[in-house]
Design a protein around this motif. Structure first.
Motif, PDB file in Angstrom:
ATOM      1  N   VAL A 107       0.066  -3.080 -15.320  1.00  0.00           N
ATOM      2  CA  VAL A 107       0.842  -1.758 -15.514  1.00  0.00           C
ATOM      3  C   VAL A 107       2.167  -1.526 -15.191  1.00  0.00           C
ATOM      4  O   VAL A 107       2.755  -0.550 -15.913  1.00  0.00           O
ATOM      5  CB  VAL A 107      -0.178  -0.461 -15.147  1.00  0.00           C
ATOM      6  N   GLY A 108       2.280  -2.038 -14.143  1.00  0.00           N
ATOM      7  CA  GLY A 108       3.711  -1.859 -13.482  1.00  0.00           C
ATOM      8  C   GLY A 108       3.837  -2.184 -12.169  1.00  0.00           C
ATOM      9  O   GLY A 108       3.041  -2.958 -11.583  1.00  0.00           O
ATOM     10  N   SER A 109       4.934  -1.668 -11.267  1.00  0.00           N
ATOM     11  CA  SER A 109       5.038  -2.149  -9.924  1.00  0.00           C
ATOM     12  C   SER A 109       5.540  -0.732  -9.155  1.00  0.00           C
ATOM     13  O   SER A 109       5.847   0.133  -9.717  1.00  0.00           O
ATOM     14  CB  SER A 109       6.249  -3.117  -9.910  1.00  0.00           C
ATOM     15  N   LEU A 110       5.463  -0.700  -7.879  1.00  0.00           N
ATOM     16  CA  LEU A 110       5.770   0.029  -7.035  1.00  0.00           C
ATOM     17  C   LEU A 110       6.302  -0.191  -5.737  1.00  0.00           C
ATOM     18  O   LEU A 110       5.923  -1.533  -5.268  1.00  0.00           O
ATOM     19  CB  LEU A 110       4.681   1.231  -7.002  1.00  0.00           C
ATOM     20  N   HIS A 111       6.842   0.463  -5.012  1.00  0.00           N
ATOM     21  CA  HIS A 111       7.127   0.384  -3.583  1.00  0.00           C
ATOM     22  C   HIS A 111       6.417   0.961  -2.665  1.00  0.00           C
ATOM     23  O   HIS A 111       5.910   2.199  -3.000  1.00  0.00           O
ATOM     24  CB  HIS A 111       8.651   0.681  -3.306  1.00  0.00           C
ATOM     25  N   ALA A 112       5.831   0.217  -1.762  1.00  0.00           N
ATOM     26  CA  ALA A 112       5.146   0.978  -0.538  1.00  0.00           C
ATOM     27  C   ALA A 112       5.079   0.171   0.533  1.00  0.00           C
ATOM     28  O   ALA A 112       5.483  -1.203   0.626  1.00  0.00           O
ATOM     29  CB  ALA A 112       3.522   0.875  -1.170  1.00  0.00           C
ATOM     30  N   PRO A 113       5.048   0.655   1.963  1.00  0.00           N
ATOM     31  CA  PRO A 113       5.056   0.100   3.105  1.00  0.00           C
ATOM     32  C   PRO A 113       3.950  -1.032   3.239  1.00  0.00           C
ATOM     33  O   PRO A 113       4.224  -1.970   4.214  1.00  0.00           O
ATOM     34  CB  PRO A 113       5.028   1.221   4.227  1.00  0.00           C
ATOM     35  N   ASP A 114       2.747  -0.651   2.920  1.00  0.00           N
ATOM     36  CA  ASP A 114       1.616  -1.556   3.306  1.00  0.00           C
ATOM     37  C   ASP A 114       0.624  -1.579   2.078  1.00  0.00           C
ATOM     38  O   ASP A 114       0.788  -0.577   1.102  1.00  0.00           O
ATOM     39  CB  ASP A 114       0.924  -1.394   4.505  1.00  0.00           C
ATOM     40  N   ALA A 115      -0.489  -2.250   2.089  1.00  0.00           N
ATOM     41  CA  ALA A 115      -1.218  -2.450   0.930  1.00  0.00           C
ATOM     42  C   ALA A 115      -2.209  -0.969   0.632  1.00  0.00           C
ATOM     43  O   ALA A 115      -2.383  -0.607  -0.350  1.00  0.00           O
ATOM     44  CB  ALA A 115      -2.343  -3.480   1.200  1.00  0.00           C
ATOM     45  N   GLN A 116      -2.524  -0.408   1.745  1.00  0.00           N
ATOM     46  CA  GLN A 116      -3.374   0.894   1.661  1.00  0.00           C
ATOM     47  C   GLN A 116      -2.451   1.681   0.784  1.00  0.00           C
ATOM     48  O   GLN A 116      -2.939   2.657  -0.033  1.00  0.00           O
ATOM     49  CB  GLN A 116      -3.755   1.546   2.985  1.00  0.00           C
ATOM     50  N   MET A 117      -1.120   1.938   1.164  1.00  0.00           N
ATOM     51  CA  MET A 117      -0.225   3.079   0.766  1.00  0.00           C
ATOM     52  C   MET A 117       0.129   2.531  -0.606  1.00  0.00           C
ATOM     53  O   MET A 117       0.195   3.403  -1.729  1.00  0.00           O
ATOM     54  CB  MET A 117       1.072   3.152   1.508  1.00  0.00           C
ATOM     55  N   ALA A 118       0.027   1.001  -1.004  1.00  0.00           N
ATOM     56  CA  ALA A 118       0.227   0.788  -2.437  1.00  0.00           C
ATOM     57  C   ALA A 118      -0.753   1.235  -3.308  1.00  0.00           C
ATOM     58  O   ALA A 118      -0.623   1.630  -4.349  1.00  0.00           O
ATOM     59  CB  ALA A 118       0.647  -0.648  -2.434  1.00  0.00           C
ATOM     60  N   LEU A 119      -1.910   1.209  -2.578  1.00  0.00           N
ATOM     61  CA  LEU A 119      -3.085   1.551  -3.407  1.00  0.00           C
ATOM     62  C   LEU A 119      -3.160   3.056  -3.858  1.00  0.00           C
ATOM     63  O   LEU A 119      -3.254   3.418  -4.898  1.00  0.00           O
ATOM     64  CB  LEU A 119      -4.573   1.140  -2.718  1.00  0.00           C
ATOM     65  N   ARG A 120      -2.706   3.735  -2.751  1.00  0.00           N
ATOM     66  CA  ARG A 120      -2.628   5.098  -3.178  1.00  0.00           C
ATOM     67  C   ARG A 120      -1.284   5.627  -4.033  1.00  0.00           C
ATOM     68  O   ARG A 120      -1.702   6.333  -4.787  1.00  0.00           O
ATOM     69  CB  ARG A 120      -2.547   5.768  -1.696  1.00  0.00           C
ATOM     70  N   ASN A 121      -0.304   4.877  -3.672  1.00  0.00           N
ATOM     71  CA  ASN A 121       0.866   5.015  -4.705  1.00  0.00           C
ATOM     72  C   ASN A 121       0.624   4.901  -6.154  1.00  0.00           C
ATOM     73  O   ASN A 121       0.924   5.401  -7.044  1.00  0.00           O
ATOM     74  CB  ASN A 121       1.954   4.398  -4.340  1.00  0.00           C
ATOM     75  N   ALA A 122      -0.272   3.706  -6.475  1.00  0.00           N
ATOM     76  CA  ALA A 122      -0.805   3.297  -7.561  1.00  0.00           C
ATOM     77  C   ALA A 122      -1.773   4.411  -8.216  1.00  0.00           C
ATOM     78  O   ALA A 122      -1.392   4.553  -9.506  1.00  0.00           O
ATOM     79  CB  ALA A 122      -1.434   1.909  -7.423  1.00  0.00           C
ATOM     80  N   ARG A 123      -2.609   5.097  -7.596  1.00  0.00           N
ATOM     81  CA  ARG A 123      -3.504   5.833  -7.814  1.00  0.00           C
ATOM     82  C   ARG A 123      -2.648   6.980  -8.491  1.00  0.00           C
ATOM     83  O   ARG A 123      -2.850   7.673  -9.467  1.00  0.00           O
ATOM     84  CB  ARG A 123      -4.294   6.396  -6.864  1.00  0.00           C
ATOM     85  N   ASP A 124      -1.454   7.627  -7.581  1.00  0.00           N
ATOM     86  CA  ASP A 124      -0.681   8.591  -8.427  1.00  0.00           C
ATOM     87  C   ASP A 124      -0.078   8.279  -9.475  1.00  0.00           C
ATOM     88  O   ASP A 124       0.215   9.108 -10.123  1.00  0.00           O
ATOM     89  CB  ASP A 124       0.279   9.223  -6.940  1.00  0.00           C
ATOM     90  N   LEU A 125       0.548   6.951  -9.435  1.00  0.00           N
ATOM     91  CA  LEU A 125       1.539   6.684 -10.277  1.00  0.00           C
ATOM     92  C   LEU A 125       0.947   6.205 -11.891  1.00  0.00           C
ATOM     93  O   LEU A 125       1.481   6.305 -12.758  1.00  0.00           O
ATOM     94  CB  LEU A 125       2.649   5.577  -9.936  1.00  0.00           C
ATOM     95  N   TYR A 126      -0.151   5.534 -11.772  1.00  0.00           N
ATOM     96  CA  TYR A 126      -0.799   4.925 -12.826  1.00  0.00           C
ATOM     97  C   TYR A 126      -2.098   5.468 -13.200  1.00  0.00           C
ATOM     98  O   TYR A 126      -2.574   5.010 -14.092  1.00  0.00           O
ATOM     99  CB  TYR A 126      -0.674   3.491 -12.560  1.00  0.00           C
ATOM    100  N   SER A 127      -2.693   6.183 -12.601  1.00  0.00           N
ATOM    101  CA  SER A 127      -3.991   6.702 -13.005  1.00  0.00           C
ATOM    102  C   SER A 127      -4.127   8.337 -12.997  1.00  0.00           C
ATOM    103  O   SER A 127      -5.477   8.633 -13.112  1.00  0.00           O
ATOM    104  CB  SER A 127      -5.170   6.135 -12.122  1.00  0.00           C
TER     105      SER A 127
END
Lengths: 255, 123
Positions: free
Chosen positions: B52-72
């Motif tokens: 669905v896209g890409s994002l920046h995050a400092p690590d995997a856990q934050m990437a999952l959370r950012n993905a939740r906010d941006l894409y769900s």
């Protein structure tokens, strides 16, 4: 229609919870376009909107039950500073990102324990608002937890800032778990949650995160209070002015 | 700030992981401090995760959370994967001709040469 004292008390209680959510929504919204990263901008925007949603439900209900017939907008935009009954913690300036995360950690931990119990309220509206909101604040609490851990257990500079953030908000956290006659009476009637009951679980959670973050729980005897009686910090007037400016300059404006 | 180890991918243009090998760097400094992650969302049970896209995050856990906010945030999904963009091997635009063009004139690879009996459903 006759409004019982009990209804009015429920209204006053809903107003406290609603003002907490409204004022923190306003503060958190200040981060939009100013957060450290774009992704964090969106995260904080989501959190602010969750809080605003809670505030709308609670203020609407407060206006219905206190017998005044005021709408959510009346309550948000047409009260003066001294009529707001939020805890002082939520009106504090955002400070740096670490201060904002320290506040969110404590406040979301408090809201989580509160709403988790308020789901059992005999007041169906409060129970319904709590049931919906508890999932939202669980996420807020998690977001703050992630950041406090990373900043605390990060570089020397991030650790210093995170500890300073905790130190800044700490004198204001105890007001959240203060009791008074209003909440004690409502709690006795099974309508509200006595905040004093929350102190153990909230502090347990927060101090657990602080430990994991290799930080220390601040030791201070300073405890600011008064928000529930309309006594606010010097920062509150500016927040209210900004929040209400549009509605007061253009009464009834819509788009 | 954490830097992505061996980050040779970019999200410029919003098209996800695009190889930048061979692309002259304009500066030695990274544009962003956080590594790039590719986000895959499963819209509902029974379907596959889709990019669905890409994002920046400092690590995997934050990437999952950012993905939740941006894409769900509009109920787009029931499951999220995040993958470090550097872990994805992507075909190069230079190889487009050899990779994809040969499939262009093989119409027999499409199941269009069968007569479908009347009344057959779900085909």
């Amino acid at each position: 229609m006759n409004w019982s004292d009990s209804d009015k008390s429920v209204g006053a209680y809903a107003l406290r919870l609603g003002d907490d959510a409204l004022v923190l929504a306003q503060r958190t919204g200040e981060w939009i376009a100013a957060a450290p990263e774009l992704e964090e901008d969106v995260a904080l925007g989501n959190i602010a909107l969750d809080l605003l949603g809670q505030a709308r439900s609670l203020l609407s209900y407060a206006g219905e039950t206190d017998g005044s017939g005021r709408s959510e907008d009346d309550l948000a935009y047409l009260r003066d500073e001294r009529e707001f009954v939020n805890a002082q913690l939520v009106e504090l300036p955002n400070g740096g990102f670490a201060v904002t995360m320290a506040r969110l950690l404590v406040f979301a931990a408090y809201q989580y324990e509160l709403y988790d119990r308020l789901r059992e309220s005999r007041d169906e509206t409060l129970a319904a608002v709590a049931a919906k909101a508890v999932k939202e604040v669980a996420y807020h609490r998690d977001h703050a937890t992630q950041w406090v851990r990373r900043l605390g257990d990060g570089t020397d500079e991030s650790r210093r800032r995170m500890q300073a953030g905790l130190d800044t908000v700490w004198p204001y956290v105890f007001e959240l778990v203060e009791s008074d006659d209003l909440v004690r009476d409502l709690a006795g009637a099974g309508l509200a949650v006595d905040p004093a009951e929350l102190q153990g679980p909230v502090m347990g959670y927060v101090s657990g995160v602080i430990d994991e973050a290799t930080l220390v729980v601040p030791q201070t005897s300073v405890r600011h209070t008064g928000g529930r009686r309309g006594i606010h910090t010097e920062h509150m007037g500016y927040l209210v002015a900004e929040m209400q400016h549009l509605a007061r300059s253009h009464p009834g404006a819509t788009w | 700030m954490t830097h992505s180890a061996g980050s040779d991918l970019s999200a410029e243009g919003g098209h996800g992981a695009v190889p930048t090998t061979g692309v002259p760097a304009t500066s030695g400094r990274p544009v962003r401090g956080w590594p790039l992650w590719e986000v895959f969302v499963r819209p509902r049970r029974g379907l596959s995760h889709g990019h669905v896209g890409s994002l920046h995050a400092p690590d995997a856990q934050m990437a999952l959370r950012n993905a939740r906010d941006l894409y769900s945030r509009r109920q787009e999904g029931v499951s999220i994967w995040v993958v470090p963009a550097g872990q994805i091997s992507a075909s190069s635009p230079d190889e487009k001709d050899t990779f994809f063009d040969p499939a262009g004139d093989k119409v027999y690879r499409h199941p269009t040469f069968y007569d479908v009996p009347e009344g057959v459903e779900h085909l």
